[in-house]
Design a protein around this motif. Structure first.
Motif, PDB file in Angstrom:
ATOM      1  N   LYS A 194       8.364  11.017  -0.227  1.00  0.00           N
ATOM      2  CA  LYS A 194       9.269  10.063  -0.874  1.00  0.00           C
ATOM      3  C   LYS A 194      10.649  10.077  -0.250  1.00  0.00           C
ATOM      4  N   TYR A 195      11.068  11.217   0.330  1.00  0.00           N
ATOM      5  CA  TYR A 195      12.445  11.350   0.787  1.00  0.00           C
ATOM      6  C   TYR A 195      12.606  11.522   2.300  1.00  0.00           C
ATOM      7  N   LEU A 196      11.578  11.901   3.002  1.00  0.00           N
ATOM      8  CA  LEU A 196      11.742  12.213   4.419  1.00  0.00           C
ATOM      9  C   LEU A 196      11.803  10.982   5.315  1.00  0.00           C
ATOM     10  N   HIS A 197      11.576   9.795   4.777  1.00  0.00           N
ATOM     11  CA  HIS A 197      11.720   8.598   5.605  1.00  0.00           C
ATOM     12  C   HIS A 197      13.147   8.048   5.575  1.00  0.00           C
ATOM     13  N   ILE A 198      14.031   8.605   4.746  1.00  0.00           N
ATOM     14  CA  ILE A 198      15.395   8.099   4.620  1.00  0.00           C
ATOM     15  C   ILE A 198      16.151   8.367   5.918  1.00  0.00           C
ATOM     16  N   PRO A 199      16.858   7.386   6.458  1.00  0.00           N
ATOM     17  CA  PRO A 199      17.632   7.606   7.693  1.00  0.00           C
ATOM     18  C   PRO A 199      18.987   8.226   7.399  1.00  0.00           C
ATOM     19  N   ALA A 200      19.561   8.873   8.395  1.00  0.00           N
ATOM     20  CA  ALA A 200      20.884   9.484   8.252  1.00  0.00           C
ATOM     21  C   ALA A 200      22.005   8.521   8.596  1.00  0.00           C
ATOM     22  N   ALA A 201      21.664   7.309   9.033  1.00  0.00           N
ATOM     23  CA  ALA A 201      22.681   6.349   9.458  1.00  0.00           C
ATOM     24  C   ALA A 201      22.270   4.950   9.042  1.00  0.00           C
ATOM     25  N   ALA A 202      23.270   4.091   8.845  1.00  0.00           N
ATOM     26  CA  ALA A 202      23.000   2.706   8.477  1.00  0.00           C
ATOM     27  C   ALA A 202      22.544   1.889   9.674  1.00  0.00           C
ATOM     28  N   MET A 203      22.814   2.354  10.877  1.00  0.00           N
ATOM     29  CA  MET A 203      22.340   1.737  12.115  1.00  0.00           C
ATOM     30  C   MET A 203      22.106   2.852  13.116  1.00  0.00           C
ATOM     31  N   PRO A 204      21.362   2.620  14.173  1.00  0.00           N
ATOM     32  CA  PRO A 204      21.175   3.673  15.173  1.00  0.00           C
ATOM     33  C   PRO A 204      22.518   4.221  15.650  1.00  0.00           C
TER      34      PRO A 204
ATOM     35  N   LYS B 258      11.477  -3.450  -6.026  1.00  0.00           N
ATOM     36  CA  LYS B 258      12.722  -2.681  -5.977  1.00  0.00           C
ATOM     37  C   LYS B 258      12.547  -1.260  -6.501  1.00  0.00           C
ATOM     38  N   SER B 259      11.532  -1.055  -7.326  1.00  0.00           N
ATOM     39  CA  SER B 259      11.291   0.304  -7.822  1.00  0.00           C
ATOM     40  C   SER B 259      10.788   1.224  -6.715  1.00  0.00           C
ATOM     41  N   LYS B 260      10.272   0.658  -5.614  1.00  0.00           N
ATOM     42  CA  LYS B 260       9.799   1.463  -4.490  1.00  0.00           C
ATOM     43  C   LYS B 260      10.931   1.899  -3.569  1.00  0.00           C
ATOM     44  N   ILE B 261      12.074   1.251  -3.677  1.00  0.00           N
ATOM     45  CA  ILE B 261      13.201   1.569  -2.796  1.00  0.00           C
ATOM     46  C   ILE B 261      13.884   2.839  -3.304  1.00  0.00           C
ATOM     47  N   VAL B 262      13.784   3.913  -2.539  1.00  0.00           N
ATOM     48  CA  VAL B 262      14.395   5.182  -2.940  1.00  0.00           C
ATOM     49  C   VAL B 262      15.909   5.074  -2.901  1.00  0.00           C
ATOM     50  N   CYS B 263      16.439   4.505  -1.822  1.00  0.00           N
ATOM     51  CA  CYS B 263      17.882   4.344  -1.684  1.00  0.00           C
ATOM     52  C   CYS B 263      18.165   3.351  -0.583  1.00  0.00           C
ATOM     53  N   ILE B 264      19.415   2.928  -0.487  1.00  0.00           N
ATOM     54  CA  ILE B 264      19.900   2.069   0.596  1.00  0.00           C
ATOM     55  C   ILE B 264      21.060   2.799   1.271  1.00  0.00           C
TER      56      ILE B 264
ATOM     57  N   ALA C 183      14.054  -1.506   7.344  1.00  0.00           N
ATOM     58  CA  ALA C 183      13.206  -0.734   6.425  1.00  0.00           C
ATOM     59  C   ALA C 183      12.741   0.537   7.123  1.00  0.00           C
ATOM     60  N   HIS C 184      12.585   1.605   6.335  1.00  0.00           N
ATOM     61  CA  HIS C 184      12.157   2.904   6.852  1.00  0.00           C
ATOM     62  C   HIS C 184      11.056   3.432   5.949  1.00  0.00           C
ATOM     63  N   TYR C 185       9.945   3.821   6.542  1.00  0.00           N
ATOM     64  CA  TYR C 185       8.775   4.219   5.763  1.00  0.00           C
ATOM     65  C   TYR C 185       7.880   5.086   6.647  1.00  0.00           C
ATOM     66  N   HIS C 186       6.824   5.600   6.032  1.00  0.00           N
ATOM     67  CA  HIS C 186       5.878   6.421   6.775  1.00  0.00           C
ATOM     68  C   HIS C 186       4.635   5.599   7.110  1.00  0.00           C
ATOM     69  N   GLU C 187       4.231   5.710   8.352  1.00  0.00           N
ATOM     70  CA  GLU C 187       2.994   5.077   8.820  1.00  0.00           C
ATOM     71  C   GLU C 187       2.078   6.201   9.288  1.00  0.00           C
ATOM     72  N   GLY C 188       1.212   6.649   8.389  1.00  0.00           N
ATOM     73  CA  GLY C 188       0.431   7.843   8.673  1.00  0.00           C
ATOM     74  C   GLY C 188       1.325   9.067   8.618  1.00  0.00           C
ATOM     75  N   LEU C 189       1.345   9.839   9.702  1.00  0.00           N
ATOM     76  CA  LEU C 189       2.189  11.025   9.785  1.00  0.00           C
ATOM     77  C   LEU C 189       3.486  10.756  10.539  1.00  0.00           C
ATOM     78  N   GLN C 190       3.727   9.505  10.881  1.00  0.00           N
ATOM     79  CA  GLN C 190       4.908   9.158  11.642  1.00  0.00           C
ATOM     80  C   GLN C 190       5.883   8.356  10.784  1.00  0.00           C
ATOM     81  N   ARG C 191       7.167   8.606  11.015  1.00  0.00           N
ATOM     82  CA  ARG C 191       8.204   7.831  10.348  1.00  0.00           C
ATOM     83  C   ARG C 191       8.550   6.632  11.208  1.00  0.00           C
TER      84      ARG C 191
ATOM     85  N   GLN D 133       0.808  -1.223   0.000  1.00  0.00           N
ATOM     86  CA  GLN D 133       0.000   0.000   0.000  1.00  0.00           C
ATOM     87  C   GLN D 133       0.843   1.275   0.000  1.00  0.00           C
ATOM     88  N   ILE D 134       2.077   1.214   0.491  1.00  0.00           N
ATOM     89  CA  ILE D 134       2.893   2.421   0.540  1.00  0.00           C
ATOM     90  C   ILE D 134       3.563   2.659  -0.808  1.00  0.00           C
ATOM     91  N   GLN D 135       3.893   3.907  -1.074  1.00  0.00           N
ATOM     92  CA  GLN D 135       4.458   4.287  -2.363  1.00  0.00           C
ATOM     93  C   GLN D 135       5.969   4.092  -2.409  1.00  0.00           C
TER      94      GLN D 135
END
Length: 667
Positions: free
Chosen positions: A617-627, A322-328, A280-288, A250-252
């Motif tokens: 499309k871009y605000l769910h991307i994390p700044a780190a590969a791990m916490p 894989k087309s849904k994956i913005v980046c890794i 995986a990192h995505y948006h669930e409603g208004l929350q990341r 369901q997510i884009q």
């Protein structure tokens, strides 16, 4: 320890109950004999200190030779009932075999241990047979018989003769009544939630202390085996994987992060195990939201193709297009970059910002002047070696400087001045690290924060006032060294499309944290090109989001709608009528830094629907590969140690379920 004399008058049924041999009442013991001694006061004829007395069920015989009790069988954790066809004419031989003729097991796993008591004539005949078989004749004056009034009434009514003095709680009765298996599903699910959420090894349930605690908390339930608990976790994982597949469909868009962790082998400390962790990192409603998808062991000698194989396996398991994956996002590693380029293409790789800061701190610690000062502090304070942890030396030096006045052995005044200047140089960098780490060891910071943080640190280090305050040449050279490292890495960060667009589309930063004007113009042109290709975006989706968030009438929702209409009217008839939504967005001042970006877009989406769709499309991307807390804090080493204990068949399932909340666990 000697056994208490009170047990001569009681039969121990289980760990918590005992039955009086005189009146057949069942008494709770609670691990001691207080209730038993209290109960014996109801029998004033009994002298507890009489060592020569021998107790036979229903009588007390004063005899030096104990009489063997017959016709009684202890049934632990069993409840029984008397058959209605049992007659009153029962001889001694029948009584001796009463287990097979008048007792029937109802439920061998029930909570209470109850022994049936037959009618008055049975005990009379049985007692007579016992008296005849005794070696000495017993006079009537030597026998004290006990016939409780309750037993007589129950015998007349034809009901079983048993009584429990302390009734169990209704909750316990309900639990026992609903007990269908040695351990029910709710108990096992909560046990699985404990080991997964706290990342504990499954073998923890085999510990004696844990077994004791479980027995005290819920004595009627049996502990599952490690294999049974692992099977239950695997079953819950299958359910969550199926639900997550539907959610992914369901997510884009979504983003992934992957990291290779290494832990010592549990059997051989010199041997190391490496595993690939994918989240995986995505948006669930208004929350990341971020959640671990897979943790897979790597071969001893692994390469890029092994990583590609495991990443592809994750996509297949969760039906991720894989087309849904913005980046890794991954650390700066040639092997990881090659694997991601093979899977998605080189343009969809984003470097780990936390790893960038880690390399800067490692470079600072390698400088001879800084390392010599830290070694001097270790010698004075006998501090454990912290060189293996990023930012460890900075924290050690900072702590020593803060408590120097209270310490008996400390640096000289000149060394303290130098340490203060070195810490002042690194203070902006340390603040950036702490901001990334956040309050939780499992938090992934947003990628839109990377450029603003690096931009701010650079400007602070270049500020003339900070340079004028430094008197030591060593501090001055260290500041220039850090600036050079940051500029080199900042240039690479600005060139990354995903990182740049994440900052541009965050209302808190927009186009502020950019130094390269030509790159900024390139990204603006890219946004305009996409805007022209897609045309105007309908605001129906925005309206749907608003209705789903507010199920009831809210006055501020109505006010927001009125203000939006008024703003549109001013825009259409005012001076800004020629401005498009992209120009108006970047001309507006930045929003509050304390708000979540998607919550800010909830208001901005009415005026910038296209940019709102791009932001999701871009605000769910994390700044780190791990916490980042795993990299910079001592908790990170503890987590890696925990993962080392979890390595095995169930590790991936446990870490996947660890990110599920209680609602998803259905607890």
């Amino acid at each position: 320890m000697a056994r208490s004399k009170i047990w001569k008058y009681f039969d121990k049924l289980d760990l918590q109950t005992a039955q009086c041999l005189l009146c057949e009442k069942i008494i709770k013991t609670c691990g001691n004999t207080s209730n038993l001694m209290k109960h014996m006061k109801t029998h004033p004829q009994i002298d507890v200190n009489d060592h020569d007395s021998v107790v036979v069920r229903g009588m007390l015989k004063r005899d030096s030779n104990r009489i063997r009790v017959r016709g009684k069988k202890m049934l632990k954790y069993a409840s029984i009932k008397i058959k209605p066809e049992a007659t009153r004419d029962i001889d001694a031989e029948t009584v001796a075999d009463m287990d097979g003729n008048i007792i029937e097991l109802v439920d061998a796993e029930a909570h209470a241990a109850v022994v049936s008591v037959v009618n008055e004539e049975t005990y009379a005949n049985w007692a007579a047979a016992e008296a005849e078989s005794a070696t000495e004749t017993v006079c009537a004056e030597d026998i004290i018989e006990f016939e409780p009034k309750e037993a007589q009434e129950q015998a007349e009514q034809g009901t079983p003769l048993y009584h429990i003095e302390d009734e169990p709680l209704p909750e316990v009765e309900l639990l026992v009544r609903n007990l269908q298996t040695p351990y029910n599903t709710t108990y096992q699910d909560n046990l699985a939630y404990f080991v997964c959420h706290d990342k504990q090894p499954l073998k923890i349930i085999e510990g004696e202390g844990f077994k004791r605690l479980a027995q005290v908390l819920c004595p009627v339930l049996q502990m599952p085996s490690v294999d049974q608990l692992g099977a239950r976790i695997a079953q819950k994982t299958q359910q969550q994987v199926a639900q997550f597949r539907q959610q992914i469909a369901q997510i884009q868009t979504l983003s992934l992060s992957c990291a290779i962790n290494t832990t010592p082998s549990t059997g051989n400390k010199e041997k190391q195990n490496s595993y690939l962790e994918v989240a995986a990192h995505y948006h669930e409603g208004l929350q990341r939201r971020s959640r671990t998808l897979s943790v897979q062991m790597l071969p001893v000698q692994y390469n890029a193709s092994n990583i590609v194989e495991r990443l592809d396996r994750v996509c297949q398991r969760f039906d991720i297009d894989k087309s849904k994956i913005v980046c890794i996002v991954s650390r700066s590693s040639r092997m990881l970059e090659t694997a991601i380029a093979t899977l998605l293409g080189a343009q969809r790789h984003m470097p780990c910002f936390a790893h960038l800061l880690e390399t800067i701190f490692e470079s600072v610690m390698e400088r001879s002047e800084f390392r010599a000062l830290c070694d001097r502090v270790r010698q004075l304070t006998k501090t454990a070696d912290v060189m293996s942890r990023a930012m460890g030396s900075y924290e050690m030096l900072e702590s020593h400087l803060r408590h120097a006045a209270q310490l008996q052995k400390t640096l000289s005044s000149s060394e303290l001045d130098l340490a203060a200047e070195l810490l002042a140089v690194l203070a902006p960098l340390a603040s950036a690290v702490r901001q990334l780490c956040g309050a939780s060891v499992d938090t992934y910071p947003c990628a839109s924060q990377a450029l603003p943080i690096a931009f701010t640190v650079l400007n602070e280090l270049k500020h003339p006032e900070n340079a004028e305050q430094q008197q030591h040449q060593i501090a001055y050279e260290l500041r220039l060294f850090v600036i050079r490292l940051l500029e080199e890495r900042f240039e690479g960060m600005e060139k990354n499309m995903q990182l740049a667009l994440a900052s541009l589309l965050d209302p808190r930063y927009r186009n502020m944290p950019f130094q390269n004007a030509s790159l900024l113009a390139k990204y603006m042109t890219h946004l305009y090109d996409l805007y022209m290709e897609k045309g105007e975006v309908s605001t129906d989706e925005v309206g749907e989001e608003a209705t789903t968030v507010h199920t009831t009438y809210d006055i501020w929702t109505a006010f927001r709608a009125i203000s939006h209409e008024k703003h549109k009217h001013i825009t259409m008839n005012g001076e800004s009528e020629n401005e498009d939504e992209i120009s108006s967005y970047f001309c507006t001042s930045i929003s509050s830094l304390q708000s979540e970006p998607l919550l800010l877009w909830k208001d901005l989406s009415q005026f910038h629907p296209f940019l709102h769709s791009m932001a999701k499309k871009y605000l769910h991307i994390p700044a780190a590969a791990m916490p980042p807390a795993r990299i910079f804090t001592a908790a990170g080493a503890e987590i890696l140690e925990q993962h080392g204990k979890l390595l095995g068949d169930h590790m991936s399932n446990m870490l996947f379920m660890a990110d599920c909340n209680q609602q998803e666990w259905q607890l």
